[in-house]
Design a protein around this motif. Structure first.
Motif, PDB file in Angstrom:
ATOM      1  N   ASP A 186       0.816  -1.219   0.000  1.00 17.83           N
ATOM      2  CA  ASP A 186       0.000   0.000   0.000  1.00 17.83           C
ATOM      3  C   ASP A 186       0.849   1.268   0.000  1.00 17.83           C
ATOM      4  N   ASP A 187       2.032   1.189   0.606  1.00 16.82           N
ATOM      5  CA  ASP A 187       2.903   2.365   0.678  1.00 16.82           C
ATOM      6  C   ASP A 187       4.357   1.903   0.646  1.00 16.82           C
ATOM      7  N   PRO A 188       4.987   1.910  -0.528  1.00 14.22           N
ATOM      8  CA  PRO A 188       6.361   1.395  -0.625  1.00 14.22           C
ATOM      9  C   PRO A 188       7.365   2.164   0.218  1.00 14.22           C
ATOM     10  N   ASP A 189       7.049   3.392   0.593  1.00 14.97           N
ATOM     11  CA  ASP A 189       7.993   4.188   1.378  1.00 14.97           C
ATOM     12  C   ASP A 189       8.224   3.633   2.784  1.00 14.97           C
ATOM     13  N   VAL A 190       7.377   2.698   3.243  1.00 13.09           N
ATOM     14  CA  VAL A 190       7.611   2.120   4.568  1.00 13.09           C
ATOM     15  C   VAL A 190       8.918   1.326   4.595  1.00 13.09           C
ATOM     16  N   LEU A 191       9.430   0.971   3.413  1.00 14.73           N
ATOM     17  CA  LEU A 191      10.696   0.236   3.335  1.00 14.73           C
ATOM     18  C   LEU A 191      11.906   1.147   3.508  1.00 14.73           C
ATOM     19  N   PHE A 192      11.671   2.454   3.457  1.00 13.25           N
ATOM     20  CA  PHE A 192      12.776   3.409   3.441  1.00 13.25           C
ATOM     21  C   PHE A 192      13.185   3.789   4.864  1.00 13.25           C
ATOM     22  N   THR A 193      13.590   2.788   5.620  1.00 11.77           N
ATOM     23  CA  THR A 193      14.124   2.999   6.964  1.00 11.77           C
ATOM     24  C   THR A 193      15.378   2.147   7.111  1.00 11.77           C
ATOM     25  N   ASN A 207      13.941  -6.934  -9.104  1.00 12.03           N
ATOM     26  CA  ASN A 207      13.316  -5.982 -10.036  1.00 12.03           C
ATOM     27  C   ASN A 207      11.817  -5.826  -9.771  1.00 12.03           C
ATOM     28  N   LEU A 208      11.457  -5.869  -8.504  1.00 15.00           N
ATOM     29  CA  LEU A 208      10.063  -5.648  -8.130  1.00 15.00           C
ATOM     30  C   LEU A 208       9.816  -4.194  -7.752  1.00 15.00           C
ATOM     31  N   ILE A 209      10.836  -3.534  -7.229  1.00 17.01           N
ATOM     32  CA  ILE A 209      10.715  -2.125  -6.868  1.00 17.01           C
ATOM     33  C   ILE A 209      11.880  -1.337  -7.455  1.00 17.01           C
ATOM     34  N   VAL A 210      11.705  -0.030  -7.473  1.00 13.12           N
ATOM     35  CA  VAL A 210      12.794   0.899  -7.783  1.00 13.12           C
ATOM     36  C   VAL A 210      13.099   1.625  -6.486  1.00 13.12           C
ATOM     37  N   ASP A 211      14.321   1.485  -6.006  1.00 11.83           N
ATOM     38  CA  ASP A 211      14.655   2.066  -4.708  1.00 11.83           C
ATOM     39  C   ASP A 211      15.407   3.385  -4.874  1.00 11.83           C
ATOM     40  N   ALA A 212      15.355   4.180  -3.833  1.00 16.42           N
ATOM     41  CA  ALA A 212      16.109   5.437  -3.767  1.00 16.42           C
ATOM     42  C   ALA A 212      15.819   6.351  -4.956  1.00 16.42           C
ATOM     43  N   LEU A 213      14.546   6.667  -5.168  1.00 13.86           N
ATOM     44  CA  LEU A 213      14.189   7.606  -6.236  1.00 13.86           C
ATOM     45  C   LEU A 213      14.745   8.988  -5.910  1.00 13.86           C
ATOM     46  N   PRO A 214      15.384   9.651  -6.869  1.00 14.34           N
ATOM     47  CA  PRO A 214      15.907  10.996  -6.602  1.00 14.34           C
ATOM     48  C   PRO A 214      14.797  12.042  -6.624  1.00 14.34           C
ATOM     49  N   GLU A 215      15.192  13.289  -6.391  1.00 17.51           N
ATOM     50  CA  GLU A 215      14.237  14.388  -6.490  1.00 17.51           C
ATOM     51  C   GLU A 215      13.585  14.384  -7.866  1.00 17.51           C
ATOM     52  N   ARG A 216      12.388  14.967  -7.943  1.00 19.14           N
ATOM     53  CA  ARG A 216      11.669  14.953  -9.218  1.00 19.14           C
ATOM     54  C   ARG A 216      12.109  16.069 -10.159  1.00 19.14           C
ATOM     55  N   PRO A 227       5.527  11.183 -10.886  1.00 20.51           N
ATOM     56  CA  PRO A 227       4.941  12.135  -9.931  1.00 20.51           C
ATOM     57  C   PRO A 227       5.564  11.970  -8.552  1.00 20.51           C
ATOM     58  N   GLU A 228       5.403  12.979  -7.726  1.00 20.57           N
ATOM     59  CA  GLU A 228       5.950  12.923  -6.368  1.00 20.57           C
ATOM     60  C   GLU A 228       5.405  11.716  -5.612  1.00 20.57           C
ATOM     61  N   ARG A 229       4.134  11.483  -5.771  1.00 21.10           N
ATOM     62  CA  ARG A 229       3.478  10.303  -5.207  1.00 21.10           C
ATOM     63  C   ARG A 229       2.288   9.933  -6.082  1.00 21.10           C
ATOM     64  N   ASP A 230       2.012   8.643  -6.179  1.00 21.45           N
ATOM     65  CA  ASP A 230       0.806   8.174  -6.857  1.00 21.45           C
ATOM     66  C   ASP A 230       0.460   6.809  -6.273  1.00 21.45           C
ATOM     67  N   LEU A 233      -0.700   3.926  -8.587  1.00 22.52           N
ATOM     68  CA  LEU A 233       0.315   3.267  -9.408  1.00 22.52           C
ATOM     69  C   LEU A 233       1.451   2.682  -8.576  1.00 22.52           C
ATOM     70  N   GLY A 234       1.393   2.850  -7.258  1.00 20.38           N
ATOM     71  CA  GLY A 234       2.437   2.283  -6.402  1.00 20.38           C
ATOM     72  C   GLY A 234       3.702   3.111  -6.348  1.00 20.38           C
ATOM     73  N   ILE A 235       3.580   4.416  -6.526  1.00 23.28           N
ATOM     74  CA  ILE A 235       4.740   5.308  -6.523  1.00 23.28           C
ATOM     75  C   ILE A 235       4.786   6.079  -5.211  1.00 23.28           C
ATOM     76  N   GLY A 236       5.877   5.923  -4.480  1.00 23.73           N
ATOM     77  CA  GLY A 236       6.087   6.689  -3.265  1.00 23.73           C
ATOM     78  C   GLY A 236       7.104   7.789  -3.495  1.00 23.73           C
ATOM     79  N   ARG A 237       7.415   8.503  -2.448  1.00 23.75           N
ATOM     80  CA  ARG A 237       8.398   9.585  -2.573  1.00 23.75           C
ATOM     81  C   ARG A 237       9.800   9.036  -2.805  1.00 23.75           C
ATOM     82  N   HIS A 238      10.153   7.961  -2.110  1.00 24.99           N
ATOM     83  CA  HIS A 238      11.510   7.418  -2.179  1.00 24.99           C
ATOM     84  C   HIS A 238      11.593   6.082  -2.918  1.00 24.99           C
ATOM     85  N   ILE A 239      10.507   5.333  -2.923  1.00 21.17           N
ATOM     86  CA  ILE A 239      10.494   3.987  -3.500  1.00 21.17           C
ATOM     87  C   ILE A 239       9.220   3.819  -4.316  1.00 21.17           C
ATOM     88  N   ALA A 240       9.313   3.037  -5.386  1.00 22.31           N
ATOM     89  CA  ALA A 240       8.129   2.766  -6.207  1.00 22.31           C
ATOM     90  C   ALA A 240       8.147   1.314  -6.656  1.00 22.31           C
TER      91      ALA A 240
END
Length: 256
Positions: A186-193, A207-216, A227-230, A233-240
């Motif tokens: 539901d929120d891929p960013d929970v992995l970013f700890t 190849n299930l996620i893209v980690d460490a997304l840079p600034e947009r 997008p910053e978040r969606d 589509l499963g797109i978080g701020r840091h991970i998608a």
């Protein structure tokens, strides 16, 4: 040597299509580029897409260094040499990313407007665009796979699950890791700890996620950034998630 000679040389190698042959093509491209420069070509672009699957991860760094050598030490004077290597493998990206001599720019899926145009070029009957968009998130490769599967999302899901061995992967997880993965659906960013990075890296290696997304900021991207978040589509701020169907394949493996 001209472009026609290069095409003929590669065609000769490709007469027998095996994994070893694809590896040869990848390395021959470097050698043939040198030959083109020696024969007077002054503007050269080398584009390589997902060659690391053919040559092997252990040779990925050497391959990129070989391309860098074309730029820094061409066999004769040139106007410009550009080398672009694309990979969808998180493991390869991290391996090369440890070195300062490679410039990294992520490429996201197609933007909506461009994807509409691609969707419109597919012949025959097809599902409504919104349905296809929500399944693929703009991923052109997955669009092609859906088309080949007769627009069956179920077949595409099974293929993703089988290729990535998702069910077997989920069985290796501890209870707390499974719970974390359920939340990440539901929120891929929970992995970013810090404590959850090992699971994040395993998902990226599959190849299930893209980690460490840079600034947009477009400066940090090759093409239009996501997008910053969606959440849809499963797109978080840091991970998608790679695509919504990749996320759904994981959800099903978890029994959700």
């Amino acid at each position: 040597m001209g472009v026609g000679d290069v095409k003929r040389r590669i065609a000769e190698i490709l007469r027998e299509v095996t994994d070893e042959v694809w590896a040869r093509v990848a390395w021959v491209a470097v050698d043939l580029t040198k030959e083109l420069i020696r024969t007077g070509r002054r503007k050269i672009a080398v584009l390589a897409d997902d060659v690391f699957q053919a040559i092997g991860l252990h040779k990925a760094v050497a391959y990129v260094k070989g391309l860098l050598g074309l730029i820094e030490y061409p066999p004769r004077s040139v106007d410009v040499v550009v080398a672009v290597v694309a990979t969808s493998e998180g493991l390869t990206r991290r391996e090369i990313g440890r070195h300062r001599w490679a410039s990294h720019r992520p490429i996201w899926n197609m933007p909506r407007d461009g994807f509409i145009q691609l969707y419109g070029q597919i012949p025959g009957g097809k599902p409504p665009f919104e349905e296809v968009w929500r399944a693929t998130g703009g991923n052109s490769k997955l669009l092609g796979e859906l088309y080949k599967a007769g627009w069956s999302a179920e077949k595409a899901l099974r293929e993703i699950a089988d290729e990535r061995k998702i069910t077997a992967f989920v069985k290796t997880l501890r209870d707390e890791e499974r719970e974390l993965l359920r939340r990440a659906v539901d929120d891929p960013d929970v992995l970013f700890t810090r404590e959850d990075i090992p699971l994040m890296e395993r998902l990226a290696d599959l190849n299930l996620i893209v980690d460490a997304l840079p600034e947009r900021d477009p400066w940090f991207w090759a093409g239009e950034p996501p997008p910053e978040r969606d959440p849809e589509l499963g797109i978080g701020r840091h991970i998608a998630w790679q695509t919504p169907l990749h996320r759904e394949a994981v959800r099903r493996a978890l029994g959700g």
